[in-house]
Every structure is written in structure tokens, then in C-alpha cells.
Design a protein around this motif. Structure first.
Motif, PDB file in Angstrom:
ATOM      1  N   GLY A  31       0.814  -1.212   0.000  1.00  0.00           N
ATOM      2  CA  GLY A  31       0.000   0.000   0.000  1.00  0.00           C
ATOM      3  C   GLY A  31       0.843   1.255   0.000  1.00  0.00           C
ATOM      4  N   ASN A  32       0.165   2.384  -0.191  1.00  0.00           N
ATOM      5  CA  ASN A  32       0.847   3.681  -0.130  1.00  0.00           C
ATOM      6  C   ASN A  32       0.918   4.211   1.299  1.00  0.00           C
ATOM      7  OD1 ASN A  32       1.314   4.170  -3.019  1.00  0.00           O
ATOM      8  ND2 ASN A  32      -0.924   4.171  -3.136  1.00  0.00           N
ATOM      9  N   PHE A  33      -0.075   3.874   2.100  1.00  0.00           N
ATOM     10  CA  PHE A  33      -0.093   4.209   3.527  1.00  0.00           C
ATOM     11  C   PHE A  33       0.057   5.714   3.782  1.00  0.00           C
ATOM     12  CE2 PHE A  33       1.799  -0.083   3.144  1.00  0.00           C
ATOM     13  CZ  PHE A  33       0.756  -0.798   3.715  1.00  0.00           C
ATOM     14  N   ASP A  34      -0.530   6.546   2.919  1.00  0.00           N
ATOM     15  CA  ASP A  34      -0.437   7.990   3.160  1.00  0.00           C
ATOM     16  C   ASP A  34      -1.307   8.358   4.352  1.00  0.00           C
ATOM     17  OD1 ASP A  34       0.215  10.654   2.911  1.00  0.00           O
ATOM     18  OD2 ASP A  34      -1.364  11.061   1.434  1.00  0.00           O
ATOM     19  N   GLY A  35      -0.692   8.853   5.389  1.00  0.00           N
ATOM     20  CA  GLY A  35      -1.391   9.199   6.616  1.00  0.00           C
ATOM     21  C   GLY A  35      -1.295   8.121   7.679  1.00  0.00           C
ATOM     22  N   VAL A  36      -1.066   6.864   7.252  1.00  0.00           N
ATOM     23  CA  VAL A  36      -1.088   5.721   8.186  1.00  0.00           C
ATOM     24  C   VAL A  36      -2.279   5.902   9.143  1.00  0.00           C
ATOM     25  CG1 VAL A  36       0.311   4.197   9.628  1.00  0.00           C
ATOM     26  CG2 VAL A  36       1.436   5.699   8.003  1.00  0.00           C
ATOM     27  N   HIS A  37      -3.475   6.030   8.548  1.00  0.00           N
ATOM     28  CA  HIS A  37      -4.687   6.305   9.319  1.00  0.00           C
ATOM     29  C   HIS A  37      -5.235   5.040   9.958  1.00  0.00           C
ATOM     30  CE1 HIS A  37      -6.790   4.602   5.890  1.00  0.00           C
ATOM     31  NE2 HIS A  37      -6.357   5.565   5.078  1.00  0.00           N
ATOM     32  N   LEU A  38      -6.393   5.141  10.605  1.00  0.00           N
ATOM     33  CA  LEU A  38      -6.947   4.009  11.333  1.00  0.00           C
ATOM     34  C   LEU A  38      -7.246   2.829  10.415  1.00  0.00           C
ATOM     35  CD1 LEU A  38      -9.382   5.659  13.919  1.00  0.00           C
ATOM     36  CD2 LEU A  38      -7.087   4.740  14.302  1.00  0.00           C
ATOM     37  N   GLY A  39      -7.648   3.099   9.178  1.00  0.00           N
ATOM     38  CA  GLY A  39      -7.869   2.014   8.234  1.00  0.00           C
ATOM     39  C   GLY A  39      -6.580   1.258   7.950  1.00  0.00           C
ATOM     40  N   PRO A  95       7.730  11.687   4.327  1.00  0.00           N
ATOM     41  CA  PRO A  95       8.340  10.365   4.440  1.00  0.00           C
ATOM     42  C   PRO A  95       8.789  10.017   5.857  1.00  0.00           C
ATOM     43  CG  PRO A  95       9.214  11.554   2.539  1.00  0.00           C
ATOM     44  CD  PRO A  95       8.388  12.522   3.307  1.00  0.00           C
ATOM     45  N   ALA A  96       9.374  10.971   6.569  1.00  0.00           N
ATOM     46  CA  ALA A  96       9.869  10.675   7.919  1.00  0.00           C
ATOM     47  C   ALA A  96       8.726  10.324   8.853  1.00  0.00           C
ATOM     48  CB  ALA A  96      10.657  11.871   8.460  1.00  0.00           C
ATOM     49  N   ASP A  97       7.637  11.080   8.782  1.00  0.00           N
ATOM     50  CA  ASP A  97       6.493  10.803   9.651  1.00  0.00           C
ATOM     51  C   ASP A  97       5.825   9.483   9.269  1.00  0.00           C
ATOM     52  OD1 ASP A  97       6.311  12.992  11.557  1.00  0.00           O
ATOM     53  OD2 ASP A  97       5.933  14.272   9.841  1.00  0.00           O
ATOM     54  N   ARG A  98       5.767   9.186   7.981  1.00  0.00           N
ATOM     55  CA  ARG A  98       5.165   7.921   7.544  1.00  0.00           C
ATOM     56  C   ARG A  98       5.984   6.734   8.052  1.00  0.00           C
ATOM     57  NH1 ARG A  98       4.283   6.237   1.243  1.00  0.00           N
ATOM     58  NH2 ARG A  98       6.417   7.021   1.187  1.00  0.00           N
ATOM     59  N   THR A  99       7.297   6.823   7.912  1.00  0.00           N
ATOM     60  CA  THR A  99       8.158   5.741   8.387  1.00  0.00           C
ATOM     61  C   THR A  99       8.021   5.558   9.892  1.00  0.00           C
ATOM     62  OG1 THR A  99       9.738   6.126   6.592  1.00  0.00           O
ATOM     63  CG2 THR A  99      10.549   4.937   8.523  1.00  0.00           C
ATOM     64  N   GLU A 100       7.974   6.669  10.618  1.00  0.00           N
ATOM     65  CA  GLU A 100       7.825   6.611  12.069  1.00  0.00           C
ATOM     66  C   GLU A 100       6.509   5.951  12.460  1.00  0.00           C
ATOM     67  OE1 GLU A 100       6.899  10.067  15.201  1.00  0.00           O
ATOM     68  OE2 GLU A 100       8.951  10.179  14.432  1.00  0.00           O
ATOM     69  N   ALA A 101       5.428   6.326  11.773  1.00  0.00           N
ATOM     70  CA  ALA A 101       4.114   5.761  12.090  1.00  0.00           C
ATOM     71  C   ALA A 101       4.049   4.273  11.764  1.00  0.00           C
ATOM     72  CB  ALA A 101       3.023   6.517  11.335  1.00  0.00           C
ATOM     73  N   LEU A 102       4.686   3.852  10.679  1.00  0.00           N
ATOM     74  CA  LEU A 102       4.698   2.440  10.318  1.00  0.00           C
ATOM     75  C   LEU A 102       5.506   1.635  11.339  1.00  0.00           C
ATOM     76  CD1 LEU A 102       5.121   2.728   6.448  1.00  0.00           C
ATOM     77  CD2 LEU A 102       3.117   1.865   7.656  1.00  0.00           C
ATOM     78  N   ALA A 103       6.601   2.209  11.808  1.00  0.00           N
ATOM     79  CA  ALA A 103       7.383   1.527  12.835  1.00  0.00           C
ATOM     80  C   ALA A 103       6.571   1.372  14.115  1.00  0.00           C
ATOM     81  CB  ALA A 103       8.675   2.292  13.109  1.00  0.00           C
ATOM     82  N   GLU A 104       5.804   2.423  14.469  1.00  0.00           N
ATOM     83  CA  GLU A 104       4.989   2.372  15.676  1.00  0.00           C
ATOM     84  C   GLU A 104       3.882   1.323  15.566  1.00  0.00           C
ATOM     85  OE1 GLU A 104       3.652   6.360  16.104  1.00  0.00           O
ATOM     86  OE2 GLU A 104       5.532   7.072  17.035  1.00  0.00           O
ATOM     87  N   ALA A 105       3.509   0.967  14.327  1.00  0.00           N
ATOM     88  CA  ALA A 105       2.478  -0.054  14.133  1.00  0.00           C
ATOM     89  C   ALA A 105       3.003  -1.463  14.387  1.00  0.00           C
ATOM     90  CB  ALA A 105       1.914   0.043  12.716  1.00  0.00           C
ATOM     91  N   HIS A 132      -3.058  15.660  13.457  1.00  0.00           N
ATOM     92  CA  HIS A 132      -2.355  15.896  12.193  1.00  0.00           C
ATOM     93  C   HIS A 132      -1.128  16.760  12.428  1.00  0.00           C
ATOM     94  CE1 HIS A 132      -1.476  16.683   8.047  1.00  0.00           C
ATOM     95  NE2 HIS A 132      -1.672  17.970   8.190  1.00  0.00           N
ATOM     96  N   ARG A 133      -0.034  16.393  11.774  1.00  0.00           N
ATOM     97  CA  ARG A 133       1.236  17.089  11.994  1.00  0.00           C
ATOM     98  C   ARG A 133       1.883  17.500  10.691  1.00  0.00           C
ATOM     99  NH1 ARG A 133       6.467  14.433  15.076  1.00  0.00           N
ATOM    100  NH2 ARG A 133       5.160  14.775  16.906  1.00  0.00           N
ATOM    101  N   MET A 134       2.504  18.684  10.716  1.00  0.00           N
ATOM    102  CA  MET A 134       3.460  19.092   9.696  1.00  0.00           C
ATOM    103  C   MET A 134       4.844  19.058  10.325  1.00  0.00           C
ATOM    104  SD  MET A 134       1.700  22.286   7.697  1.00  0.00           S
ATOM    105  CE  MET A 134       3.116  22.339   6.567  1.00  0.00           C
ATOM    106  N   ARG A 135       5.861  18.943   9.467  1.00  0.00           N
ATOM    107  CA  ARG A 135       7.234  18.912   9.966  1.00  0.00           C
ATOM    108  C   ARG A 135       8.093  19.770   9.045  1.00  0.00           C
ATOM    109  NH1 ARG A 135      10.363  14.600  12.744  1.00  0.00           N
ATOM    110  NH2 ARG A 135       8.591  13.194  12.454  1.00  0.00           N
ATOM    111  N   GLY A 136       8.950  20.616   9.634  1.00  0.00           N
ATOM    112  CA  GLY A 136       9.820  21.437   8.813  1.00  0.00           C
ATOM    113  C   GLY A 136      10.815  22.220   9.638  1.00  0.00           C
TER     114      GLY A 136
END
Length: 329
Positions: free
Chosen positions: A22-30, A74-84, A196-200
Motif C-alpha cells: 500500500g501507499n499508507f499515506d497518513g497511516v490512518h486508522l484504516g 516520508p519521515a512521519d510515515r516511516t515513524e508511524a509504520l514503525a509504531e504499528a 495531524h502534523r506538519m514537519r519542517g
């Protein structure tokens, strides 16, 4: 969690895996619902739980003029996937060569031979292979041929604490984008399972906030994360040390001063006295989290009216965040 940018980086002794795609954009509840099934299936098979994803988003390759903005970087997505709870993430470069693979070629190359999958976890609407011709039935047929099980996961459409008229809607990245475009960061958070978070990186701005008595941390234009609708928000600024500071956040073009470019800037409130003088965020990579939209963006008649409104915004921010729990380091 192991991270691989190419199939060639996957170690030959990785052992068996259970994979989802999957693309996992947002790594949301689904997504989290699918990932939880993935991790369970991996434990049941005594295998590694691995997600196969793509960069850039396939839509950016096939229809760049209408590709969706990404909810998270990308950094937040990777972090969220690791937390899963994943053991590994294979991020494959998506291009027309990859898109040209048939469903069988894709599955054989990446899942069977590359990741040694003993099971594949998919949602009922999953599509893969050239022209998205592969589906759940295709995966089952290929699994029987290539020696892996297929676990089908139902959509998550019963969300907590939501209006009744949203209970039958599928949790999706599209819904989150719609909510953020409307400034409805509460609904976005409900779908994401987190704020929801932004990073910069914090950069120098026009310094108008400092002149008005409300200094702000301005995010660089290349910051990641989908920018919500223009307006004023209550939220948090997370500094590079991980400290969360309560903040009144402005999104927009500063219409009082005839601004033209959209900016995201956060005014940290209620800093301890010892932190006031030494509080310097310039050059730091920070997170900005949006808790609630307080109002839309308005052009005021002058600095005095704007200052009065900003004082009200800070007071409302304090009220909103008082129910969000204490500041954590």
C-alpha cells in the motif's frame, strides 16, 4: 524496524515474511487496522511483518497534474509504520517500468522471490500489477501457485466518537484530505488516530509577529505534511528535543499586511520564565500539530485590531489545550 530502499537491499537471510502492500499515506486508522492484522499473521507464521510501499506516490507518475497532496512526509510515515509494529519496510521507487509489470510478474518478483512471503495481507479493494488488473482473487490464485496464504481484511468503517452520518463511510486518505481542506482538523485526527502534523525547519520570516508582541516560528516552504485550510488553530509545537509546547498556529497569507504567499507559523504560549530569553528555534526541525481550528483568516483594519484578536486567539488556544493533557517532554 528495518528500512530498505530497493529489493537488492533486503538481506538474503531475512527468512519468511508476511507482507502487505500500500501507499499508507497518513497511516490512518484504516491502515492501522490492516497493519494490526499483518503483525498478528506474522506472529502466527513465525515470520517478519513487512510492508511494501512506493515512492513517489503512483498517482504522481500516472497523473501528475491531479495527484493528491500527501498527508504526511516520508519521515512521519516511516515513524508511524514503525509504531504499528512492523519488522521491515521496503520502499520501492515507483516508475513506469515498475508499473508495466503484470500482476504475476509483480507478485513473483517482490513477494515470492524477493521477500519470501508465506502470507500476504490485503484489503478487499487492493489492486496491483499493470493497469491495476490484479485484485484479491488474483492474489489468491497466485498464492496457491507460489505457496503463500492470503489474508483478506475488511474495511474499517466504524470510527470512534463520530457523527452518526459518518459511521458507514470508509476510513480513507481522501476523507482526511477533505477534512483538512475544510480546516476540520478534529475529524482528521479522529481518522488518523492522532493529531495531524506538519514537519519542517524553522526559518526567518518578516518578523511582524515579534513586532506585535507575538513572535512566531515560521516553517520553511518545503515543509512536509498537508497544510490545512487558512485560519488560526490551537495546537502544539514539538521542538527538536521532543518537547511539546502549546501554540497558537496561523495558516495563511497575512491579509492584514497584504501578504500573498501561504505561511505556517506557530506562536508558543505560556513558556516558563527561564525559557523566554533563550527560546531560539531557528534552524531546528520541528513538528506543528493541529488540534482545533479557532477561526478563519480575516483582514483587520490595522495592527491594533489584529493584536486584540490575537490576544483572544491565545486565550482560546489555552482553553482548548487545557483539555488535551499536560505538556510532555
Amino acid at each position: 524496524m528495518y528500512y530498505w530502499n530497493d529489493l537488492a537491499e533486503v538481506p538474503s537471510d531475512l527468512g519468511p515474511t508476511v507482507v502487505t502492500i500500500g501507499n499508507f499515506d497518513g497511516v490512518h486508522l484504516g491502515h492501522q487496522h490492516v497493519l494490526a492484522r499483518l503483525v498478528k499473521a506474522a506472529r502466527d507464521h513465525d515470520a517478519a511483518a513487512v510492508a511494501l510501499s512506493f515512492d513517489p506516490h503512483p498517482a504522481a507518475v500516472h497523473r501528475p497534474e491531479s495527484a493528491p497532496e500527501l498527508i504526511m512526509g516520508p519521515a512521519d510515515r516511516t515513524e508511524a509504520l514503525a509504531e504499528a509494529g512492523l519488522d521491515g519496510l521496503l520502499m520501492v521507487h515507483y516508475d513506469l517500468d515498475l508499473a508495466s509489470l503484470t500482476a504475476e510478474e509483480f507478485v513473483r518478483k517482490f513477494l515470492a522471490e524477493g521477500l519470501h512471503a508465506v502470507a500476504v495481507v490485503l484489503g478487499h479493494d487492493a489492486r496491483f500489477g499493470r493497469g491495476n488488473t490484479g485484485d484479491l482473487d488474483t492474489m489468491r490464485e497466485l498464492g496457491a501457485e507460489l505457496g503463500f496464504d492470503v489474508v483478506a481484511v475488511d474495511d474499517l468503517d466504524a470510527l470512534p466518537e463520530g457523527p452518526e452520518d459518518t459511521q458507514g463511510r470508509r476510513c480513507s486518505s481522501t476523507w482526511i484530505r477533505e477534512a483538512l481542506a475544510a480546516g476540520d482538523v478534529r475529524t482528521a485526527a479522529r481518522l488518523l488516530g492522532r493529531t495531524h502534523r506538519m514537519r519542517g525547519v524553522v526559518v526567518h520570516g518578516a518578523a511582524r509577529g515579534r513586532e506585535l508582541g507575538f513572535p512566531t516560528a515560521n516553517l520553511a516552504p518545503e515543509s512536509t505534511g498537508l497544510i490545512p485550510a487558512d485560519g488560526i488553530y490551537a495546537g502544539w509545537l514539538v521542538d527538536s528535543a521532543g518537547t511539546r509546547w502549546p501554540a497558537a498556529i496561523s495558516v495563511g497569507s497575512n491579509p492584514t499586511f497584504d501578504g500573498v504567499s501561504r505561511q505556517v507559523e506557530a506562536h508558543v504560549i505560556d513558556r516558563p520564565q527561564e525559557a523566554v530569553e533563550d527560546f531560539d528555534l531557528y534552524g531546528q526541525c520541528v513538528g506543528v500539530e493541529f488540534v482545533e481550528r479557532l477561526r478563519g483568516m480575516v483582514a483587520y483594519t490595522g495592527p491594533e485590531a489584529l493584536i486584540a484578536q490575537m490576544r483572544l486567539d491565545v486565550a482560546r488556544t489555552r482553553d482548548v489545550l487545557s483539555t488535551e493533557g499536560p505538556v510532555a517532554g
